[in-house]
Design a protein around this motif. Structure first.
Motif, PDB file in Angstrom:
ATOM      1  N   UNK A 628       0.825  -1.206   0.000  1.00  0.00           N
ATOM      2  CA  UNK A 628       0.000   0.000   0.000  1.00  0.00           C
ATOM      3  C   UNK A 628       0.861   1.258   0.000  1.00  0.00           C
ATOM      4  N   UNK A 629       2.075   1.168   0.549  1.00  0.00           N
ATOM      5  CA  UNK A 629       2.971   2.325   0.568  1.00  0.00           C
ATOM      6  C   UNK A 629       3.357   2.763  -0.834  1.00  0.00           C
ATOM      7  N   UNK A 630       3.259   1.861  -1.794  1.00  0.00           N
ATOM      8  CA  UNK A 630       3.640   2.200  -3.174  1.00  0.00           C
ATOM      9  C   UNK A 630       2.484   2.790  -3.957  1.00  0.00           C
ATOM     10  N   UNK A 631       1.290   2.857  -3.352  1.00  0.00           N
ATOM     11  CA  UNK A 631       0.095   3.338  -4.046  1.00  0.00           C
ATOM     12  C   UNK A 631      -0.277   4.714  -3.507  1.00  0.00           C
ATOM     13  N   UNK A 632      -0.049   5.733  -4.295  1.00  0.00           N
ATOM     14  CA  UNK A 632      -0.397   7.094  -3.879  1.00  0.00           C
ATOM     15  C   UNK A 632      -1.853   7.351  -4.258  1.00  0.00           C
ATOM     16  N   UNK A 633      -2.769   7.116  -3.301  1.00  0.00           N
ATOM     17  CA  UNK A 633      -4.195   7.284  -3.570  1.00  0.00           C
ATOM     18  C   UNK A 633      -4.905   7.572  -2.248  1.00  0.00           C
ATOM     19  N   UNK A 634      -5.938   8.400  -2.267  1.00  0.00           N
ATOM     20  CA  UNK A 634      -6.665   8.707  -1.022  1.00  0.00           C
ATOM     21  C   UNK A 634      -7.186   7.460  -0.320  1.00  0.00           C
ATOM     22  N   UNK A 635      -7.661   6.475  -1.093  1.00  0.00           N
ATOM     23  CA  UNK A 635      -8.197   5.258  -0.479  1.00  0.00           C
ATOM     24  C   UNK A 635      -7.103   4.501   0.259  1.00  0.00           C
ATOM     25  N   UNK A 636      -5.904   4.456  -0.327  1.00  0.00           N
ATOM     26  CA  UNK A 636      -4.787   3.778   0.328  1.00  0.00           C
ATOM     27  C   UNK A 636      -4.386   4.524   1.592  1.00  0.00           C
ATOM     28  N   UNK A 637      -4.333   5.857   1.522  1.00  0.00           N
ATOM     29  CA  UNK A 637      -3.965   6.656   2.693  1.00  0.00           C
ATOM     30  C   UNK A 637      -4.968   6.466   3.817  1.00  0.00           C
ATOM     31  N   UNK A 638      -6.253   6.454   3.480  1.00  0.00           N
ATOM     32  CA  UNK A 638      -7.281   6.288   4.498  1.00  0.00           C
ATOM     33  C   UNK A 638      -7.178   4.928   5.175  1.00  0.00           C
TER      34      UNK A 638
END
Length: 887
Positions: A628-638
C-alpha cells in the motif's frame, strides 16, 4: 568495443538526491568533428612514455593489431563497420603493415597486406607465424608464401554458418593461441538468434537462446569444441603467464559490471540470451550467484575491448603478471593486478592511461623489445568515420625494465601444482572420494571441475547415488552433473530433489525442471516451497519454472519458432498471483512473498485492503502495508491511517503503516500528532518522523517542542535524538568529524528500527536499493551486503560515498540545450538517440539533436551528507539492519 547495447552500463549507487551532482567528464556532441587531434592521452605512471606512432590518413578506424617476428605491425583497418552514406573509403576492410626500420618511433613504410575483408574484428599470429584474422562470420588464415609483403592466399578455418546476418560485435570476436598450439575463439551471444559454427573437419557447434561462448580448435580448424559458455559479448581473450585463460566480457543492459573472467573447461558464467538483454532473471547469474555458475575475477569499466598480458612487454618489473585492458567507453587503459583466489584469480584495477572524448583505445600488441602498440578508434561515433591512431607505450630510458616474455612461451609452472588439471584427469568411479572432497570445497572453481568430471558417462551410477549423500554440497554437485549430462529419465530424481532440505538444491532443481521442459511435474512444483520459509529468490524461480512449463513455450522453443529466442513469450496463467495470495491454505509467509510480487499493485487496492480486514498473520499484514505504501491514492492513505489507529493490530504493523503514510501526498498530521503520546515508543518515533515534513506548521511545531520538553532520562534515546534533529535543537554528543562518526557507530542498534530507517524518506535508501525484493533498482541489492562488507566499510560507503567508486556503479549524465539535466546508471548511445536509465522512469530516450553534452560523473551519485538527515541512532540502527542475516 561494446556490442549490442554498446554503451549499456550496469547499476550504480544513487539516492533521490540525484541532482546534487559532482564533477564530471563530458562528451560534447559535434555534427562536424575536427580533423586535428585536440587531446593527448595522459600516462599516470611517470616511468612510462606514450608517443603517437601513426594517425589518419595513414590509418583510419583501426581495430585489431599484431606484430610479427620482424617487428612489423599488422593493423586491421575497418571500412565495413556500418559505413555511413557516401563513405569514400575502400569497399572492404584492409590489413596494413607498418615498419619502423630506423627506430625513430615513426613508420618508414606502410603497405597493404590484405584487403576485401568484411566486418573484420581481430588479428593474431599463431605460434607458427601465420596471420589469423577474425571477421564477424569467419576465421581466416592468411599466407604470404613468396614473402613480398602481400597475402596471396587465405583459407577459412572456422565459420559462423548461422545466422545469415548478425550484428558484428555479437558474433565472432577475440582470438588467441595457447602455448601448445590450440586456437581459442570467443563468440558473442548473436542477440539470441540461432547459431551454428563449423570447423574444417565437419565438426559443428550450435545453440539457441544460450549465451556467448569460448571455443577452441586446432589451427587448421579441426577438432572444434566448446570450452565455456554464459557470456554476453567477450571481446578479447588472452593467456596469463601460468596458463589462465582470461576474457573481457561486456555486460547486459541492466546487470554489471563488465568483467574479466577466468575461463575454465565446462564453465558456465551465467548469461543466456533466451531471457532477454537485461541480464536480470532468476535463471541467470553474473557473478556466480546461481549454483553451477562461476564468478568473475575482476569488475571492469564500460566497454572493455582489448586485453594484453603485461609480461610480454618491457614495462617496469612490477607489471610482471599483470594485464592491461582498454576501456573504450571511458577513454582509458587500466592495469589489472591479479592475485590468486583459490585455484582461480581475482584482482583490482588502476587507471594507467586516460584521455578525453577523442581517445578510444581498442587492441594491443607488443614487439620483440617489449614496446606496446595499441589502436585508437578516436571518435565515439560507431560507424566508420575516417579517423584513427596507433600509439606506442614504452618505459622511459634509465627506468628499470622487465625482460619481455616470449609470446606463446610455455606456461610457467605453479609451485603448488595444478589442482584443476588434476581434477579434470580423474576418469574412474573409484576416484569419487577425490571428487567428493572437491565438491565440498569452498572454491567454486574446484566444485565446478568436480561437477564436470562427475557428469561423464563413467560416473553415471555414482552421480545417481550422490544425490542422496548426507552432505548438501555433494548432492548439489551430483544434481548439476546429472543435468549437464542430459540424464534420462530424470523425473524421479527431480521429484526427490524438489523436497531436499537445502534451498539451493530445490532452487537448482526448479531450474532443471524448467529448462528440461518437464511439464508432467507442473503439479509437483509446490514441493519446493513446502520446507521452511522460501527466500524471494526461490519463489521467483518457482514462478519462472511454472512459466517455462507452458506447452506453447516448450513447443516454440523446441521448434525455434522465433528468429530470436528471447521473443518467445512465456507467462503465468491470468490471475495466478492474485489467486495465490487469496489461497488461505498456503502459509502466510508464502502468501506474503506473493503479495510482494503482485504485478501492478496499484491495480490491486481492493485485494490489499480486503487482506487487511481478513488476515491476522503479522508477516502477511506487513507486506500488505508495504505494498500500500507504493500506491499514492486517497483510499490507500485512508486505509493506512485506519491501521495506524487500530489497537488490535501488532505494533510493528501499525508502525509500518505510519511509515507508509509518509509516502502519501495528503496531510494527516492532525491525526498523527496524538500518537506522540502513544504507549508504544516505536509509534512515537515513527510519528516524529512523519511530522518532520510538517514541522514548520505551528500546531505541529508546538506539539513537537512540548514532546521534547517533556523528555526525561527515561525517554528512549532514539526518540530524543529524533526530536532534537527535527527541531534543529542543539544535540549533545553529535559527531563533528568522520572519526567521531566511526566511534559513535560501532555499537549495535535495533534491526527493526533500522529497517524502517531504510524505507524512510529521510534515509532514502529504498529509493535506489532493494532488500528482499522491496526497493529501487538503481543501486545494488543490499539484502546480503552484511556478508560481504564489514561495518567499517558500510560506514565509509554511507559517509564518504565518493571515496571509492567501482566500475559497476559508475554514473552518467545528460545535459540538454534547454538546461535540463539528467543522471542515471546506464547509458546507451545510438546513431540518433541516447537512452539513459533514470530514477523513477527507467530508460528515458533523448534525441541527440537536443543534447548539449553527456558524460561520466566523477563523484558518486549517492551524495555526501546523508548523515545530516539522520540521527546517530538512525544510522546505528540502519547499519545493524544492513548487517543482519536476512533470509
Amino acid at each position: 568495443m561494446k556490442s549490442s547495447r554498446f554503451n549499456s552500463l550496469s547499476a550504480l549507487a544513487a539516492t533521490t538526491l540525484l541532482l546534487l551532482a559532482g564533477l564530471h567528464f563530458s562528451f560534447r556532441l559535434e555534427e562536424n568533428p575536427p580533423t586535428s587531434v585536440p587531446d593527448q592521452p595522459r600516462v599516470l605512471d611517470n616511468r612510462l612514455e606514450l608517443t603517437l606512432f601513426a594517425e589518419n590518413p595513414d590509418i583510419v578506424t583501426p581495430i585489431g593489431i599484431a606484430v610479427d617476428s620482424l617487428n612489423r605491425l599488422f593493423v586491421l583497418e575497418s571500412h565495413t563497420h556500418q559505413p555511413p552514406s557516401g563513405y569514400t573509403g575502400p569497399k572492404g576492410d584492409q590489413i596494413k603493415i607498418f615498419m619502423d626500420e630506423n627506430g625513430d618511433g615513426k613508420p618508414d613504410k606502410t603497405s597493404v597486406y590484405a584487403e576485401g575483408l568484411k566486418e573484420g574484428v581481430n588479428l593474431a599470429f599463431s605460434p607458427e607465424g601465420y596471420l589469423y584474422v577474425v571477421t564477424s562470420k569467419a576465421v581466416w588464415v592468411l599466407y604470404d608464401r613468396d614473402g613480398d609483403g602481400v597475402s596471396e592466399e587465405r583459407n577459412k578455418v572456422l565459420e559462423l554458418v548461422e545466422p545469415a546476418s548478425v550484428y558484428a560485435h555479437a558474433a565472432l570476436l577475440g582470438i588467441t593461441f595457447s602455448s601448445d598450439g590450440w586456437l581459442y575463439l570467443s563468440r558473442g551471444n548473436t542477440s539470441g538468434a540461432s547459431w551454428k559454427m563449423a570447423g574444417t573437419d565437419g565438426a559443428t557447434l550450435s545453440g539457441y537462446g544460450d549465451g556467448g561462448n569460448i571455443v577452441r580448435s586446432r589451427p587448421d580448424g579441426s577438432q572444434l569444441e566448446e570450452v565455456a559458455t554464459g557470456f554476453w559479448n567477450p571481446m578479447d581473450l588472452k593467456f596469463s603467464d601460468k596458463g589462465h585463460l582470461l576474457a573481457v566480457d561486456n555486460d547486459p543492459d541492466s546487470r554489471g559490471p563488465n568483467r574479466l573472467v577466468h575461463v575454465v573447461p565446462g564453465g558456465d558464467y551465467g548469461y543466456k540470451s533466451l531471457y532477454g538483454g537485461s541480464g536480470i532473471h532468476p535463471y541467470l547469474a553474473w557473478n556466480g550467484e546461481l549454483p553451477g555458475t562461476l564468478p568473475y575475477a575482476v569488475g571492469l569499466g564500460e566497454a572493455p575491448s582489448g586485453l594484453l598480458n603485461a609480461s610480454l612487454s618491457s614495462l617496469p618489473p612490477d607489471y610482471q603478471g599483470q594485464l592491461l585492458s582498454s576501456i573504450w567507453e571511458e577513454s582509458r587503459i587500466v592495469r589489472i593486478n591479479l592475485q590468486a583466489r583459490g585455484v582461480s584469480l581475482t584482482g583490482n584495477t588502476e587507471v594507467l592511461i586516460e584521455g578525453g572524448p577523442e581517445f578510444r583505445p581498442v587492441a594491443f600488441a607488443t614487439d620483440s623489445q617489449g614496446a606496446i602498440y595499441f589502436t585508437d578508434w578516436v571518435l565515439r561515433d560507431y560507424p566508420n568515420h575516417g579517423r584513427g591512431r596507433i600509439w606506442k607505450l614504452a618505459t622511459r630510458k634509465n627506468e628499470p625494465q622487465q625482460v619481455p616474455r616470449r609470446l606463446y612461451a610455455p606456461f610457467l609452472p605453479n609451485p603448488e601444482g595444478d589442482p584443476l588439471k588434476e581434477m579434470y584427469a580423474l576418469q574412474s568411479p573409484k576416484q569419487f572420494e577425490k571428487l567428493k572432497k572437491a565438491l565440498q570445497s569452498a572454491d567454486p572453481f574446484l566444485r565446478q571441475a568436480a561437477t564436470r568430471v562427475l557428469s561423464g558417462p563413467e560416473y553415471h551410477e555414482v552421480a545417481l547415488g550422490a544425490v542422496r549423500d548426507a552432505d548438501a554440497e555433494v548432492r548439489l554437485g551430483a544434481l548439476l552433473a546429472l543435468q549437464q549430462s542430459g540424464y534420462q529419465p530424470a523425473q524421479e530424481v527431480m521429484l526427490q530433489l524438489l523436497t531436499d532440505k537445502d534451498e539451493r538444491i530445490r532452487q537448482r532443481t526448479l531450474v532443471w525442471v524448467g529448462q528440461a521442459g518437464m511439464a508432467p511435474l507442473l503439479t509437483q512444483l509446490d514441493r519446493a516451497l513446502s520446507i521452511g520459509i522460501p527466500s524471494p529468490a526461490l519463489f521467483e524461480t518457482y514462478l519462472e519454472t511454472i512459466s517455462h512449463l507452458d506447452p506453447v513455450f516448450i513447443r516454440e522453443l523446441k521448434n525455434r519458432s522465433q528468429p530470436y529466442a528471447k521473443s518467445i513469450k512465456r507467462s503465468l496463467l491470468p490471475q495466478f498471483m492474485e489467486q495465490f495470495v487469496r489461497d488461505g491454505s498456503r502459509p502466510p509467509a508464502l502468501r506474503a512473498l506473493a503479495v510482494k510480487m503482485l504485478p501492478h499493485p496499484e491495480q490491486q487496492l481492493d485485494l490489499l485492503t480486503s487482506l487487511l480486514s481478513q488476515e491476522k498473520a503479522p508477516e502477511l499484514l506487513l507486506e500488505v502495508v508495504r505494498s500500500l505504501a507504493t500506491i499514492a491514492a486517497p483510499a490507500a492513505a485512508e486505509r493506512l491511517l485506519q491501521v495506524v489507529w487500530q489497537p488490535a493490530m501488532p505494533v510493528q504493523v501499525r508502525s509500518e503503516a505510519l511509515l507508509a503514510l509518509t509516502r502519501q501526498p495528503t496531510d494527516h498530521s492532525a491525526q498523527v500528532v496524538p500518537l506522540l503520546n502513544s504507549p508504544s515508543p516505536d509509534l512515537q518515533l515513527e510519528a516524529v518522523r512523519y511530522l518532520r515534513a510538517y514541522s514548520t506548521t505551528p500546531a505541529v511545531q508546538e506539539a513537537l517542542r512540548a514532546k521534547l520538553t517533556a523528555t526525561t532520562s527515561k525517554t528512549p534515546e532514539p526518540l530524543r535524538q529524533q526530536l532534537t534533529l527535527v527541531l534543529s535543537a542543539p544535540a549533545a554528543g553529535r559527531p563533528a568529524s568522520y572519526e567521531d562518526w566511526e566511534k559513535k557507530l560501532q555499537t549495535a542498534g535495533d534491526v527493526q528500527r533500522g529497517q524502517q530507517v531504510f524505507y524512510s524518506l529521510q534515509g532514502m535508501c529504498s529509493s535506489c536499493h532493494a532488500v528482499q525484493g522491496r526497493g529501487g533498482d538503481l543501486g545494488p541489492d543490499l539484502t546480503h551486503v552484511g556478508k560481504s562488507k564489514s561495518r567499517a566499510q558500510l560506514i565509509r560507503s554511507i559517509l564518504r560515498p565518493s571515496a571509492e567508486i567501482t566500475p559497476e556503479w559508475q554514473g552518467w549524465y545528460i545535459s540538454l540545450h534547454t538546461g535540463e539535466y539528467y543522471q542515471g546508471r546506464q547509458i546507451d548511445v545510438g546513431e540518433k538517440n541516447i537512452e539513459l536509465y533514470t530514477q523513477g522512469t527507467g530508460f528515458t530516450d533523448f534525441a541527440k539533436k537536443n543534447i548539449k553534452e553527456y558524460g561520466m560523473i566523477k563523484n558518486s551519485l549517492m551524495p555526501d551528507g546523508l548523515e545530516s538527515q539522520l540521527s546517530v541512532s538512525d544510522l546505528r540502527d540502519l547499519l545493524t539492519f544492513l548487517e543482519a542475516d536476512k533470509k
